[in-house]
Design a protein around this motif. Structure first.
Motif, PDB file in Angstrom:
ATOM      1  N   ALA A 287       0.834  -1.202   0.000  1.00 53.51           N
ATOM      2  CA  ALA A 287       0.000   0.000   0.000  1.00 53.51           C
ATOM      3  C   ALA A 287       0.869   1.252   0.000  1.00 53.51           C
ATOM      4  O   ALA A 287       0.562   2.239  -0.695  1.00 53.51           O
ATOM      5  CB  ALA A 287      -0.933  -0.007   1.212  1.00 53.51           C
ATOM      6  N   GLU A 291       0.932   4.103  -2.843  1.00 47.90           N
ATOM      7  CA  GLU A 291       0.735   5.495  -2.424  1.00 47.90           C
ATOM      8  C   GLU A 291       1.838   6.378  -3.005  1.00 47.90           C
ATOM      9  O   GLU A 291       1.570   7.454  -3.564  1.00 47.90           O
ATOM     10  CB  GLU A 291       0.739   5.540  -0.898  1.00 47.90           C
ATOM     11  CG  GLU A 291       0.738   6.908  -0.264  1.00 47.90           C
ATOM     12  CD  GLU A 291       1.073   6.814   1.223  1.00 47.90           C
ATOM     13  OE1 GLU A 291       1.911   7.604   1.688  1.00 47.90           O
ATOM     14  OE2 GLU A 291       0.509   5.932   1.909  1.00 47.90           O
ATOM     15  N   ASP A 301      -0.162   8.710   3.844  1.00 48.89           N
ATOM     16  CA  ASP A 301      -1.604   8.541   4.024  1.00 48.89           C
ATOM     17  C   ASP A 301      -1.863   7.629   5.228  1.00 48.89           C
ATOM     18  O   ASP A 301      -1.861   6.407   5.112  1.00 48.89           O
ATOM     19  CB  ASP A 301      -2.211   7.948   2.754  1.00 48.89           C
ATOM     20  CG  ASP A 301      -3.731   7.947   2.768  1.00 48.89           C
ATOM     21  OD1 ASP A 301      -4.321   8.023   3.868  1.00 48.89           O
ATOM     22  OD2 ASP A 301      -4.332   7.876   1.683  1.00 48.89           O
ATOM     23  N   LEU A 304      -4.936   5.111   4.796  1.00 47.77           N
ATOM     24  CA  LEU A 304      -4.646   3.952   3.950  1.00 47.77           C
ATOM     25  C   LEU A 304      -3.729   2.976   4.671  1.00 47.77           C
ATOM     26  O   LEU A 304      -3.963   1.757   4.657  1.00 47.77           O
ATOM     27  CB  LEU A 304      -3.996   4.418   2.648  1.00 47.77           C
ATOM     28  CG  LEU A 304      -3.510   3.300   1.718  1.00 47.77           C
ATOM     29  CD1 LEU A 304      -4.670   2.440   1.250  1.00 47.77           C
ATOM     30  CD2 LEU A 304      -2.733   3.871   0.531  1.00 47.77           C
ATOM     31  N   ASP A 356     -13.240   6.370   8.328  1.00 49.38           N
ATOM     32  CA  ASP A 356     -12.598   6.028   7.058  1.00 49.38           C
ATOM     33  C   ASP A 356     -11.886   4.685   7.135  1.00 49.38           C
ATOM     34  O   ASP A 356     -12.005   3.852   6.221  1.00 49.38           O
ATOM     35  CB  ASP A 356     -11.609   7.120   6.650  1.00 49.38           C
ATOM     36  CG  ASP A 356     -12.299   8.393   6.174  1.00 49.38           C
ATOM     37  OD1 ASP A 356     -13.532   8.352   5.981  1.00 49.38           O
ATOM     38  OD2 ASP A 356     -11.615   9.407   5.995  1.00 49.38           O
ATOM     39  N   LEU A 360     -12.999   1.236   5.082  1.00 48.10           N
ATOM     40  CA  LEU A 360     -12.094   0.553   4.161  1.00 48.10           C
ATOM     41  C   LEU A 360     -11.941  -0.916   4.527  1.00 48.10           C
ATOM     42  O   LEU A 360     -11.906  -1.790   3.648  1.00 48.10           O
ATOM     43  CB  LEU A 360     -10.726   1.242   4.157  1.00 48.10           C
ATOM     44  CG  LEU A 360     -10.639   2.562   3.385  1.00 48.10           C
ATOM     45  CD1 LEU A 360      -9.303   3.250   3.661  1.00 48.10           C
ATOM     46  CD2 LEU A 360     -10.819   2.340   1.889  1.00 48.10           C
ATOM     47  N   LEU A 390     -13.647   7.526  -0.393  1.00 51.86           N
ATOM     48  CA  LEU A 390     -12.577   6.563  -0.120  1.00 51.86           C
ATOM     49  C   LEU A 390     -12.179   5.748  -1.347  1.00 51.86           C
ATOM     50  O   LEU A 390     -11.263   4.919  -1.261  1.00 51.86           O
ATOM     51  CB  LEU A 390     -13.013   5.596   0.983  1.00 51.86           C
ATOM     52  CG  LEU A 390     -13.257   6.203   2.371  1.00 51.86           C
ATOM     53  CD1 LEU A 390     -13.863   5.151   3.304  1.00 51.86           C
ATOM     54  CD2 LEU A 390     -11.953   6.733   2.953  1.00 51.86           C
ATOM     55  N   ARG A 393      -8.478   5.370  -2.250  1.00 47.02           N
ATOM     56  CA  ARG A 393      -7.790   4.546  -1.249  1.00 47.02           C
ATOM     57  C   ARG A 393      -8.209   3.084  -1.373  1.00 47.02           C
ATOM     58  O   ARG A 393      -7.383   2.178  -1.201  1.00 47.02           O
ATOM     59  CB  ARG A 393      -8.109   5.056   0.154  1.00 47.02           C
ATOM     60  CG  ARG A 393      -7.398   6.361   0.524  1.00 47.02           C
ATOM     61  CD  ARG A 393      -7.904   6.848   1.855  1.00 47.02           C
ATOM     62  NE  ARG A 393      -7.123   7.936   2.409  1.00 47.02           N
ATOM     63  CZ  ARG A 393      -7.659   8.987   3.030  1.00 47.02           C
ATOM     64  NH1 ARG A 393      -8.982   9.088   3.152  1.00 47.02           N
ATOM     65  NH2 ARG A 393      -6.887   9.939   3.522  1.00 47.02           N
ATOM     66  N   LYS A 396      -6.261   1.315  -4.001  1.00 42.94           N
ATOM     67  CA  LYS A 396      -4.913   0.957  -3.560  1.00 42.94           C
ATOM     68  C   LYS A 396      -4.950  -0.217  -2.584  1.00 42.94           C
ATOM     69  O   LYS A 396      -4.116  -1.131  -2.656  1.00 42.94           O
ATOM     70  CB  LYS A 396      -4.225   2.158  -2.900  1.00 42.94           C
ATOM     71  CG  LYS A 396      -3.956   3.335  -3.831  1.00 42.94           C
ATOM     72  CD  LYS A 396      -3.203   4.438  -3.096  1.00 42.94           C
ATOM     73  CE  LYS A 396      -2.982   5.662  -3.979  1.00 42.94           C
ATOM     74  NZ  LYS A 396      -4.228   6.412  -4.200  1.00 42.94           N
ATOM     75  N   LEU A 397      -5.909  -0.193  -1.653  1.00 39.30           N
ATOM     76  CA  LEU A 397      -5.980  -1.261  -0.652  1.00 39.30           C
ATOM     77  C   LEU A 397      -6.268  -2.602  -1.310  1.00 39.30           C
ATOM     78  O   LEU A 397      -5.636  -3.618  -0.975  1.00 39.30           O
ATOM     79  CB  LEU A 397      -7.060  -0.934   0.386  1.00 39.30           C
ATOM     80  CG  LEU A 397      -7.292  -1.988   1.470  1.00 39.30           C
ATOM     81  CD1 LEU A 397      -6.016  -2.242   2.262  1.00 39.30           C
ATOM     82  CD2 LEU A 397      -8.421  -1.553   2.407  1.00 39.30           C
TER      83      LEU A 397
END
Length: 498
Positions: A287, A291, A301, A304, A356, A360, A390, A393, A396-397
């Motif tokens: 991650a 990022e 971040d 994240l 947040d 996620l 979100l 993010r 990316k996650l």
């Protein structure tokens, strides 16, 4: 430090490196010399000594000195305040009872603390403030040797009674006093050690690690707010995995984030599955890589990174051994989201961070229902709408969560997510997915149904939003007809006005 030999060529390499580091530090100090030297001159004229100290010297040696400078002096706080009043543009005295005053002048923030020789009750972390008389005594009470160096101004003479320069060159983290004494005085220093490992790529001395293991429970003397601050800095460092591993290996994580060591599930020969803890560390690393690739200049971040670390914390509580030797973790994302919310609340994180991160964690598994692209456009809209702000993010996650060593499987997952992102982009061109709303607003719903503000309006609004997600945008007449159809099904009396 070894004594210099007759020839520079004969000096040990470490000493030559240290001397070069000193010269570099002096050159770096020249960059901020106007403010620092002005201040030092004022103190010298009144017979006081002033030292640039601690993290400011460390960062200067690392070539990363900021506009915030820390000083220490033999002048008592009331005298420091007098010396600052007609020099600084702004002065604040919120820390004066601890011997600290702050000031601002021409873009530079300075913090000046009178020499300290504190004693601690070792029950709380609050010291009995005692002012000292020497720089050596002040440096002895500091957390680590790399922070126990000083530069006397205006002479620019290095003061290094604990060989902090050597430690800095060798990236070694040790304490001026014994680690046991240092951590007993302030247990937060154990967390700070892990933070420096993450931020500055230091290696803790063996005696520091051993003391952390022995004294991990002492961290309970520290308030959640202070723990949260250090944990956030650790996660936002350049090597957060190393910092997290130190927390877990020393037992500190058992008090700070107990969900982490709980993920080290026993794996037996009959029920093979991934090591959830190690998997989570890899996801965190990946991650961070994503990022940085997206924007190398962006700030780290925290949301994240925290979500990557905690995304599978629900697995231990949901693990089931299935017939035939399989292992399942059904609904671990739901359980994990609740656990993340509870832990982050206990650490006093803000509502935004809690919301947040937990969202996620809740959403991270949703993509795995996408398969080979079988989702309808309606399902894609819901994915985007549920993620809301979100979504970047979440992208990316989900990508970071692929840690399989099976190249074919990894490529298939990557292609599937590429396809999903392409579909999101296509639909977004046709519709404003970031602002999906029902085709009728609350005022129009009240007018059409002849109802006052209340639950019925909200229920109708949510129904129309669901229809909007399923069908996409509707013409106005079509939306009105759908509202009337829903109202009739609900037994709501109304007269059709259109």
């Amino acid at each position: 430090m070894p004594a210099p030999s007759d020839s520079a060529a004969d000096r040990p390499a470490a000493e030559r490196i240290e001397r070069a580091a000193q010269r570099n530090a002096v050159m770096e100090l020249l960059r901020v010399a106007p403010v620092a030297e002005e201040l030092a001159q004022r103190f010298a004229e009144e017979g006081y000594r002033l030292y640039l100290v601690g993290g400011s010297v460390r960062d200067a040696l690392l070539g990363r000195l900021s506009g915030d400078l820390d000083f220490t002096t033999d002048a008592r706080p009331s005298r420091v305040q007098e010396l600052l009043e007609d020099w600084a543009e702004t002065v604040w005295d919120t820390g004066i009872e601890f011997g600290t005053l702050g000031a601002y002048r021409r873009g530079t923030t300075v913090e000046i603390t009178t020499f300290r020789a504190d004693s601690y009750d070792r029950v709380s972390r609050n010291p009995e403030v005692v002012f000292g008389d020497s720089i050596e005594g002040d440096l002895l009470r500091r957390d680590f040797t790399v922070n126990a160096t000083a530069v006397e101004l205006p002479q620019r003479t290095f003061v290094d009674p604990h060989d902090g320069l050597t430690a800095l060159v060798e990236r070694k983290l040790d304490t001026p006093a014994t680690p046991q004494e240092s951590f007993a005085d302030d247990p937060l220093r154990m967390l700070r050690a892990a933070r420096f490992v993450s931020q500055l790529d230091f290696e803790p001395a063996a005696r520091v690690v051993e003391a952390m293991r022995e004294m991990a429970g002492q961290i309970e003397r520290i308030t959640p707010e202070r723990i949260q601050l250090e944990l956030s800095k650790l996660l936002c460092g350049s090597s957060p995995r190393r910092g997290v591993e130190l927390l877990v290996d020393t037992g500190l994580a058992g008090y700070v984030l107990p969900e982490l060591p709980a993920m080290r599930l026993e794996i037996d020969e009959h029920h093979q599955h991934k090591d959830v803890y190690r998997h989570s560390l890899v996801v965190l690393e990946q991650a961070v890589d994503l990022e940085r690739a997206a924007d190398p200049e962006a700030e780290p971040d925290l949301v994240l990174r925290m979500a990557a670390l905690l995304h599978d914390i629900g697995k231990p509580a949901t693990r089931r051994f299935e017939p035939g030797g399989g292992v399942s973790f059904h609904h671990h994302e739901v359980v994990g989201a609740k656990m993340a919310r509870k832990r982050l609340r206990a650490l006093r994180y803000s509502k935004d961070v809690i919301g947040d991160v937990s969202n996620l964690v809740y959403l991270h598994l949703r993509f795995h229902g996408y398969g080979d692209g079988q989702w309808t456009d309606s399902a894609v809209r819901r994915y985007v709408t549920d993620a809301g702000h979100l979504l970047p993010r979440l992208h990316k996650l989900v990508r970071a969560d692929c840690t399989t060593r099976n190249r074919r499987k990894a490529n298939a997952l990557r292609r599937a997510y590429d396809d999903l992102e392409a579909r999101i982009a296509r639909i977004a061109e046709e519709e404003d997915l970031a602002k999906v709303r029902p085709d009728l607003d609350g005022n129009e719903i009240m007018r059409l149904l002849g109802v006052a503000p209340g639950p019925v309006v909200g229920q109708a609004w949510r129904h129309l939003k669901d229809v909007r997600l399923d069908r996409g945008p509707m013409e106005h007449d079509e939306a009105v007809a759908e509202l009337y159809r829903w109202a009739r099904d609900q037994g709501i009396e109304f007269s059709e006005s259109e």
